[in-house]
Design a protein around this motif. Sequence first.
Motif, PDB file in Angstrom:
ATOM      1  N   ALA A  39      60.323-115.160  47.301  1.00  0.00           N
ATOM      2  CA  ALA A  39      59.340-116.175  46.928  1.00  0.00           C
ATOM      3  C   ALA A  39      59.986-117.554  46.969  1.00  0.00           C
ATOM      4  N   ALA A  40      61.238-117.659  46.505  1.00  0.00           N
ATOM      5  CA  ALA A  40      61.916-118.955  46.499  1.00  0.00           C
ATOM      6  C   ALA A  40      62.319-119.347  47.915  1.00  0.00           C
ATOM      7  N   ARG A  41      62.626-118.351  48.757  1.00  0.00           N
ATOM      8  CA  ARG A  41      63.079-118.677  50.106  1.00  0.00           C
ATOM      9  C   ARG A  41      61.934-119.160  50.979  1.00  0.00           C
ATOM     10  N   ASP A  42      60.811-118.437  50.908  1.00  0.00           N
ATOM     11  CA  ASP A  42      59.717-118.724  51.836  1.00  0.00           C
ATOM     12  C   ASP A  42      58.533-119.428  51.194  1.00  0.00           C
ATOM     13  N   ASP A  43      58.586-119.654  49.869  1.00  0.00           N
ATOM     14  CA  ASP A  43      57.413-120.180  49.160  1.00  0.00           C
ATOM     15  C   ASP A  43      56.200-119.292  49.371  1.00  0.00           C
ATOM     16  N   MET A  75      80.486-110.822  53.619  1.00  0.00           N
ATOM     17  CA  MET A  75      79.483-109.758  53.485  1.00  0.00           C
ATOM     18  C   MET A  75      78.109-110.347  53.209  1.00  0.00           C
ATOM     19  N   ASN A  76      78.082-111.404  52.349  1.00  0.00           N
ATOM     20  CA  ASN A  76      76.783-111.974  52.001  1.00  0.00           C
ATOM     21  C   ASN A  76      76.625-113.370  52.568  1.00  0.00           C
ATOM     22  N   GLY A  77      77.267-113.637  53.665  1.00  0.00           N
ATOM     23  CA  GLY A  77      77.175-114.967  54.233  1.00  0.00           C
ATOM     24  C   GLY A  77      75.764-115.305  54.662  1.00  0.00           C
ATOM     25  N   THR A  78      74.899-114.297  54.772  1.00  0.00           N
ATOM     26  CA  THR A  78      73.554-114.545  55.294  1.00  0.00           C
ATOM     27  C   THR A  78      72.575-114.990  54.229  1.00  0.00           C
ATOM     28  N   LEU A  79      72.946-114.889  52.933  1.00  0.00           N
ATOM     29  CA  LEU A  79      71.996-115.229  51.878  1.00  0.00           C
ATOM     30  C   LEU A  79      71.591-116.692  51.952  1.00  0.00           C
ATOM     31  N   ALA A  80      70.279-116.932  51.828  1.00  0.00           N
ATOM     32  CA  ALA A  80      69.789-118.302  51.878  1.00  0.00           C
ATOM     33  C   ALA A  80      70.129-118.998  50.572  1.00  0.00           C
ATOM     34  N   ALA A  81      70.240-120.338  50.640  1.00  0.00           N
ATOM     35  CA  ALA A  81      70.479-121.121  49.423  1.00  0.00           C
ATOM     36  C   ALA A  81      69.183-121.204  48.641  1.00  0.00           C
ATOM     37  N   LEU A  82      69.261-120.939  47.328  1.00  0.00           N
ATOM     38  CA  LEU A  82      68.065-120.940  46.491  1.00  0.00           C
ATOM     39  C   LEU A  82      68.181-122.056  45.468  1.00  0.00           C
TER      40      LEU A  82
END
Lengths: 91, 116, 161
Positions: B67-71, B1-8
Amino acid sequence: MTAAVLPYVAVAFGVALAFALYRMVRGPGLPDRILALDTMYVNAMALLVLFGLMLDTVLYFEAALVIALLGFIGTVALAKFLLRGDVVEID
Amino acid sequence: MNGTLAALPAWADALCAFLLVAGAFFAFVGSLGLAKLSSFEKRLHGPTKAATLGVGGALLASIVYFAARDDAVYGHEFLVTLFVFVTAPISAHLMIKSALHLAGRDPRAPDIEARR
Amino acid sequence: MRRLVPAPLSSLALWIAWLMLNGTLAPGHLVLGAVLALALPPLLAPYTRPQPRLRRPGAIVRLAFVVLHDIIRSNIEVARLILGPEARIRPGFVRVPLALTEPQAIATLAGIITMTPGTLSCAVAPDRSYLLVHALDLDDPDRLVADIKARYERALLEIFA
């Protein structure tokens, strides 16, 4: 960690939405129903933001903004109507 | 379900999760109060404060995440958060005024403090 | 200068809001936002009251932090009351006498009261002499009034003086 809690958080907001729906159906008065609608739009907005998080996209912010604006205006218009029997007063 | 979340980064991940859980708790409690309490004045306290903080928590979490994903900080969420916090007292004020009006209670009556 | 930018604070807020909405600092949006920010306040002026001067930015920031802290505290308080047995909640109305006279200042105070510990502002006296406040758990009305006056009204008096 965020990925792990996200489904539970979404369920909590969903249950909150259901509580508000219960109050809206049950009443007993008109102010209660307006309050329930107000709570529902706030929770729906939160769910939309969560959905954006799940899909990893910023597209849903625009929708959240529109819901926030229209929800507030709707609440004010309904409350004003109960208060004065009129929404736009011309004097 | 949340496989799309980026690593933070770990701190952003933890902060984001904390904000989400806190927001969900407050939104849940606020709506519980709306469903459970027995008079309109009491019910009004739950959603106006708790639901606002709840949605505020979700929005802050989303600010931290992106903010953490894209700076980069997206202005929309800030505007939505600000808007919700500014408008919540206004709608609460109008709702309690209309409730008092419909119940035929004059907020200027001298004995209103005594009525519970 | 004053004639060119009649409402500097509103214009600045509008400009920043425009740039945040568009999520960009591109030159085109900087100019378009600036034009809108300068043109809108004078167009809206006939529909609003004259804005009072704000002073003491330090006091504004301090008040903002006090209010933020109180919002979180109030939510924990209200959550405890809601989750506990309902019989323990003793709601009631209380009148807060006002030292503020500026309508905008009273509106700000009413908003702050609604967002903080278990209180909702219901109505302002027609002569603006008091604010009717509903408290979710009212055990000591005098202390509540003293608290509101000390924590928020004093700061607002400084800011809107």
